[in-house]
Scaffold this active site. Structure first.
Site, short mmCIF file in Angstrom:
data_model
loop_
_atom_site.label_atom_id
_atom_site.label_comp_id
_atom_site.label_asym_id
_atom_site.label_seq_id
_atom_site.Cartn_x
_atom_site.Cartn_y
_atom_site.Cartn_z
N ASP A 69 -3.01 71.78 13.58
CA ASP A 69 -2.97 73.18 14.38
C ASP A 69 -3.08 72.85 15.63
O ASP A 69 -3.23 73.75 16.77
CB ASP A 69 -3.95 74.46 13.90
CG ASP A 69 -5.35 73.77 13.55
OD1 ASP A 69 -5.48 72.66 14.12
OD2 ASP A 69 -5.91 74.82 13.28
N SER A 70 -3.40 71.35 16.25
CA SER A 70 -3.42 71.29 17.67
C SER A 70 -2.23 71.46 18.41
O SER A 70 -2.13 71.60 19.45
CB SER A 70 -3.58 69.78 18.05
OG SER A 70 -2.98 68.99 17.23
N ASP A 73 -2.52 71.07 8.40
CA ASP A 73 -3.47 71.98 8.53
C ASP A 73 -3.46 73.51 8.29
O ASP A 73 -2.40 74.02 8.39
CB ASP A 73 -3.77 72.12 10.29
CG ASP A 73 -4.70 70.97 10.53
OD1 ASP A 73 -5.49 70.50 9.83
OD2 ASP A 73 -4.94 70.83 11.77
N LYS A 95 -5.17 70.25 5.08
CA LYS A 95 -6.55 70.24 5.70
C LYS A 95 -7.07 71.35 5.98
O LYS A 95 -6.44 72.10 6.67
CB LYS A 95 -6.32 69.10 6.93
CG LYS A 95 -7.66 68.80 7.65
CD LYS A 95 -7.68 67.53 8.66
CE LYS A 95 -7.07 68.00 9.97
NZ LYS A 95 -7.61 69.16 10.70
N GLU A 153 -14.53 64.45 13.14
CA GLU A 153 -14.19 64.39 14.53
C GLU A 153 -15.63 64.71 15.43
O GLU A 153 -16.36 65.51 15.15
CB GLU A 153 -13.32 65.67 14.93
CG GLU A 153 -13.14 65.97 16.15
CD GLU A 153 -11.79 66.97 16.41
OE1 GLU A 153 -11.38 67.44 15.45
OE2 GLU A 153 -11.36 67.30 17.46
O1 KIV Z 1 -5.17 69.63 14.59
C1 KIV Z 1 -5.37 68.41 14.81
O2 KIV Z 1 -4.48 68.00 15.77
C2 KIV Z 1 -6.40 67.88 14.08
C3 KIV Z 1 -6.94 66.48 14.52
C4 KIV Z 1 -7.66 66.51 15.82
C5 KIV Z 1 -7.66 65.84 13.60
O3 KIV Z 1 -7.24 68.49 13.34
#
Ligand code: KIV
Length: 260
Positions: free
Chosen positions: A42-43, A82, A111, A179
């Site tokens: 979700d980044s 995510d 995740k 993290e």
């Molecule tokens: O959303 C994402 O990119 C993440 C990573 C930072 C592990 O959860």
């Protein structure tokens, strides 16, 4: 790729290379250059959509990007998606409904962020055929509480994180992202658990490493301290990704200057 194949790599002692990925062309490129796991993070709220945090990302956004990545990956890499903010925190049932849509979109695992509070949801999903990756330490979806700062830096918080990790594994989590926590704590968690740990800003001792693709490619204006720009020394996309895979597999990334 299915979970048993991925876990077999980790069980052999092979470090897992993980990168975030948000579209089909990068999925193809990453697969062709040896990445084990594509994380539809979700980044994307920050890297693709330009927000300051991950909070505005919707489940519909995640489904759209997961479908694109899964098409590009053509089953040759393991795809983790995510669960976005607000799509799972209310109840295990809510988490299941959202996770089922990500699995139907092509994810091999979902995740979710959080420790003890997520144990029921992790159990609920994993007992119903959905592999779960938990996420501890810095939780970007809780940025309004914590800021983007390293976590578990005192003994009490470290003990809590270790306990949470163990509880999540017992509940059925099959992988754990750590993290922005101290390297020694990530090492202890990794030794303690039977499931693979994937570190980001958590030192070299995890069973695998993840980076945000844009950080690796040098596209982030102010990258986190633990990130490394692999384009600098390589000059092209394929070589940068291969250099990252090789560095992770050899245990050379992260180096001490990318850890704390
Ligand atoms: O959303 C994402 O990119 C993440 C990573 C930072 C592990 O959860």
């Amino acid at each position: 790729m299915y979970l048993p194949q991925l876990l077999a790599r980790a069980e052999k002692g092979e470090k897992l290379s993980v990168l975030t990925c948000y579209d089909a062309s990068f999925a193809r490129l990453l697969v062709d250059n040896g990445i084990d796991v594509l994380l539809v993070g979700d980044s994307l709220g920050m890297t693709v959509q330009g927000h300051d945090t991950t909070l505005p990302v919707t489940l519909e956004n995640m489904i759209y990007h997961t479908e694109a990545v899964a098409r590009g990956a053509t089953n040759k890499a393991f795809v983790v998606a995510d669960l976005p903010f607000g799509s799972y925190q209310k109840s295990p049932e809510q988490a299941f409904d959202a996770a089922a849509r990500l699995m139907a979109a092509g994810a091999n695992m979902v995740k979710l962020e959080g420790g003890s509070i997520m144990i029921d949801s992790v159990g609920f999903l994993s007992q119903r055929g959905i592999p779960v990756c938990s996420h501890l330490g810095l939780l970007p979806q809780s940025v309004n509480l914590t800021g983007f700062r390293a976590q578990a830096r005192d003994a009490r918080a470290a003990t809590q994180l270790l306990q949470d990790a163990s509880n999540l594994e017992q509940a059925g989590a099959q992988m754990l992202v750590l993290e922005s926590i101290p390297s020694v704590l990530a090492e202890e968690v990794t030794q303690h658990l039977g499931i693979p740990t994937i570190g980001i800003g958590a030192g070299p001792h995890c069973n695998g490493q993840v980076l945000v693709l844009q950080d690796l490619l040098g596209l982030t204006p102010k990258p986190p301290r633990f990130a490394k720009n692999f384009m600098q020394d390589t000059g092209n996309l394929a070589a940068a990704i291969q250099a990252y895979v090789n560095a992770v597999k050899a245990g050379e990334f992260p180096a001490p200057e990318h850890s704390f």
